[in-house]
Design a protein around this motif. Structure first.
Motif: not given
Length: 305
Positions: A196-197, A217, A191-193, A220, A222-224, A188-189
């Motif tokens: 995430d953009k 999500f 993927l978002l790293e 994490q 995280f709001n994609p 997960s780290q």
């Protein structure tokens, strides 16, 4: 089914008297006597010992009576099942995935060979809507892909687990960096790293994979950014290959293309191909056979782990 001759022997064994047995069976005494004589002649051994008008089973007669009771019991069960089958003229089936529709199309011909008069009424919707119809008793069976079977305990049969993988455009810098590497996993780290953009192409809300992804999500926080929602894995692959965004697809829908890099997630996530059934459903032979056909199809046609 004519089993009255077996009942002749049992009635005579029960009453021990030719007159009383004939009366119980509503046949004449000569008819019963002639049948017994004929039966003993064919078997080559007596079924009863006669003593002062009393009939007592011989060892062979006891064996005959034992099997007669079994045949009568099985015949009763068969007639009840036949009646249930004839009354099962319609099975209401829901699906929540294209793979389930494909499976049903493949097994329908075999099903109709045995149950040509049973009508299958199909409806297709997402997991949320389909499971609600099962809970309300508006569907008999549903072939779905679920994120978990916990809430369907006592009303579900697992067919197969299928991994859900992450798909990214191969021109993405991180994919370029891994070019040639066999280590295609993302936690997960990571993927978002790295992503995430990027905008995400996701399944529609209420679908199995959307539940899995939203849970991922949420964990994490995280709001994609969502570029598009679709119910078709092939559409997600097409948009990922065009560098519109990234997405999640079933492993069975992976395509061999240089435009997409696929990653397994750590820990891996799976969707569960399953059968749901309404709580009060009596599993008649047509239901059971349909389930058996589905299980056989999955075991032979779906090779994904």
């Amino acid at each position: 089914m004519d089993i009255r001759y077996l009942e002749y022997i049992l009635a005579l064994a029960e009453t021990g008297n030719m007159t009383r047995a004939a009366k119980k069976l509503y046949v004449s005494q000569p008819t019963l006597s002639q049948f017994l004589t004929k039966q003993e002649t064919e078997l080559g051994t007596p079924l009863f010992q006669r003593s002062s008008g009393t009939y007592t089973l011989t060892p062979v007669g006891s064996l005959y009576a034992e099997y007669a009771r079994k045949v009568i019991s099985l015949t009763d069960s068969l007639e009840k099942d036949i009646k249930r089958v004839s009354n099962t003229s319609r099975i209401r089936i829901g699906t929540s995935a294209s793979s389930a529709l494909q499976m049903l199309s493949s097994i329908l011909a075999d099903f109709r060979k045995y149950y040509p008069k049973v009508e299958l009424v199909l409806s297709d919707d997402n997991l949320r809507s389909t499971s609600n119809l099962i809970f309300r008793g508006e569907l008999d069976l549903a072939f779905v892909t679920a994120n978990s079977l916990e809430q369907y305990k006592g009303q579900s049969i697992e067919l197969k687990k299928e991994e859900v993988v992450f798909a990214a455009p191969s021109i993405h810098p991180y994919c370029q960096k891994l070019s040639g590497s066999r280590n295609r996993t993302l936690n997960s780290q990571q993927l978002l790293e790295h992503f995430d953009k990027y905008p995400f192409i996701l399944q529609h809300k209420g679908s199995c994979i959307r539940y899995l992804v939203e849970d991922f999500f949420d964990k994490q926080d995280f709001n994609p950014t969502i570029a598009c929602s679709t119910s078709h894995a092939q559409s997600i692959c097409d948009m990922v290959s065009s560098n519109i965004g990234v997405g999640f697809i079933p492993a069975g829908n992976e395509v061999s293309t240089k435009q997409i890099t696929f990653f397994s997630l750590e820990p891996r996530i799976y969707r569960i191909h399953s059968i749901l059934y309404r709580k009060d459903l009596i599993m008649n032979p047509p239901h059971k056979y349909l389930i058996e056909l589905a299980q056989a199809y999955v075991n032979t046609s779906w090779n994904q782990s």
